[in-house]
Scaffold this active site. Structure first.
Site, short mmCIF file in Angstrom:
data_model
loop_
_atom_site.label_atom_id
_atom_site.label_comp_id
_atom_site.label_asym_id
_atom_site.label_seq_id
_atom_site.Cartn_x
_atom_site.Cartn_y
_atom_site.Cartn_z
CE LYS A 66 -12.25 1.32 -18.75
NZ LYS A 66 -11.23 1.63 -17.60
N1 GLU Z 1 -9.82 -1.06 -16.51
C1 GLU Z 1 -8.62 -0.92 -15.70
C2 GLU Z 1 -8.32 0.69 -15.68
O1 GLU Z 1 -9.14 1.54 -15.60
C3 GLU Z 1 -7.24 -1.60 -16.02
C4 GLU Z 1 -6.94 -1.38 -17.51
C5 GLU Z 1 -5.83 -2.23 -18.05
O2 GLU Z 1 -5.35 -3.08 -17.25
O3 GLU Z 1 -5.79 -2.19 -19.38
O4 GLU Z 1 -7.23 1.39 -15.19
#
Ligand code: GLU
Length: 420
Positions: A106
């Site tokens: 993240k």
């Molecule tokens: N931000 C989204 C999540 O928390 C999507 C992550 C992604 O598509 O890589 O799952």
């Protein structure tokens, strides 16, 4: 939005509860207690007034034993190391549970994107991407949208990354990020994917509780990408939306709120406040609204010891990551409320991200029916594994979801061994 106990600690406690139940190999537990890499960058950006401001950006890569690191980029003033660490860990369990050949990461920038002009946000995105350099890459770590970012952010990240590559490898860079626009390598169905995943997993789990979406009521916290699409798609199945809350306020209508009309309204005005077809209400009234299903679809730590007793719902579907604190989770479990855990409930986003990544790799374009069908298949499979483990291990759905993910990660570690 981390307040009180460390969010990463919460994430660790969640996976450790499952690790205890399945007697996880001790060294795998030890590895997963720590993110693999943490990148923090401080980078200057030219503001419209001619001055420079230094921003802090993060990319935390939790685990990649199953495949490249994967996870969103968040723009929010409260972004900090602890929060990004927790969100990165949740991605590891989310991708593993869904059976994707991806790991977890993240990132984010501590910034309120609404406080800066579009040009300033563009420069922030480009400079942040440049600062991350080779810490991201289509075969290494693949960002995506999250709170405060969108398809435009992703296109800018891709363009900046691509322009830093040697001519011969430029075209291999499309898949460096997912969640892009359709014109620039995005996938059909990615925008609605997280909300769609909430609807699919909710429908699946609710059936077991003898609750049909066609005749149930629900409330939604958050009306950004997840909240608005989630509302529209759940309402499409016949469910009645009774109350909504977002950063601008709370609204209620016992006769039901038209999710499509509210989406249009919020797009135009920047929030749900003042929507004429519902009454404005207090936050307390929002939480106290009696519903079959409550969907927290905004931020972490929203259901706490403070408001947990107000909640009158049979099912809570975690559209957001980490919306329930550990203490509130315990209370709800004791009360017999079914919680569809974030790593299952909101996995639709990363699943369609995975589809986008494959399409980029193969220079293909899948039509919406194909994306929808594949998404449903993967989520239905994930729901089935979670329910099976929940029965076998006699545990709640969250612990079962972690158990499924952990066993996949464990199997890979045990077979591969630890280098050297
Ligand atoms: N931000 C989204 C999540 O928390 C999507 C992550 C992604 O598509 O890589 O799952």
């Amino acid at each position: 939005m981390a307040q009180g106990p460390s969010l990463f600690e919460t994430a660790v406690q969640q996976f450790e509860r499952a690790a205890d139940v399945i007697k996880l190999t001790p060294y795998v537990r030890e590895i997963l207690r720590h993110p693999k890499n943490e990148v923090v960058v401080n980078f200057p950006v030219l503001l419209d007034n001619g001055q420079y401001k230094v921003f802090t950006g993060y990319r935390i890569q939790h685990n990649n034993v199953l495949g490249p690191f994967k996870g969103g980029i968040r723009y929010h003033p409260a972004v900090n190391t602890d929060e990004v660490r927790a969100l990165a860990a949740w991605m590891t369990f989310k991708t593993a549970l869904s059976g994707l050949p991806l790991g977890g990461a993240k990132g984010g920038v501590a910034v309120d994107p609404k406080a800066f002009s579009e040009n300033e946000v563009t420069r922030i995105t480009r400079r942040f991407t440049a600062a991350l350099g080779s810490n991201i890459g289509p075969e290494h770590d693949i960002p995506a949208p999250d709170v405060g970012t969108n398809a435009r952010t992703m296109v800018l990240m891709m363009d900046t990354y691509m322009n830093s590559q040697a001519t011969a490898t430029k075209q291999a860079s499309w898949g460096v990020v997912t969640g892009k626009s359709l014109t620039c390598g995005g996938s059909e169905g990615r925008e609605k994917a997280t909300g769609q995943g909430v609807q699919i997993t909710l429908e699946n789990i609710a059936k077991d509780q003898k609750i049909e979406l066609s005749s149930c009521t629900f409330s939604m916290q958050g009306f950004g990408n997840v909240g608005s699409w989630g509302s529209v798609l759940i309402a499409e199945r016949g469910a009645k939306l009774l109350a909504v809350q977002d950063h601008t306020g709370s609204i209620r209508n016992v006769k039901g709120i038209d999710a499509n009309a509210l989406m249009e309204y919020a797009k135009k005005t920047g929030g749900i406040k003042g929507y004429p077809e519902a009454d404005s209400c207090t936050a307390e009234e929002f939480w106290k609204t009696k519903v079959d299903v409550l969907v927290p679809g905004a931020f972490e730590n929203q259901i706490t010891e403070k408001n947990v007793d107000w909640i009158d719902a049979k099912i809570i579907a975690e559209g957001a990551n980490g919306p329930i604190t550990a203490a509130a989770d315990k209370v709800l479990n004791e009360r017999g409320v079914t919680i569809i855990p974030d790593v299952l409930c909101n996995a639709g986003g990363v699943i369609v991200s995975y589809f986008e990544w494959i399409q980029n790799k193969r220079s293909e374009h899948w039509d919406l029916d194909e994306v929808d069908e594949r998404l449903k298949k993967l989520l239905t499979r994930a729901c089935a594994s979670v329910k099976k483990e929940s029965k076998r291990l006699k545990c709640d759905l969250r612990t079962a979801a972690y158990a499924v993910g952990l066993q996949r990660i464990e199997a890979a570690y045990v077979e591969r061994g630890i280098f050297p």
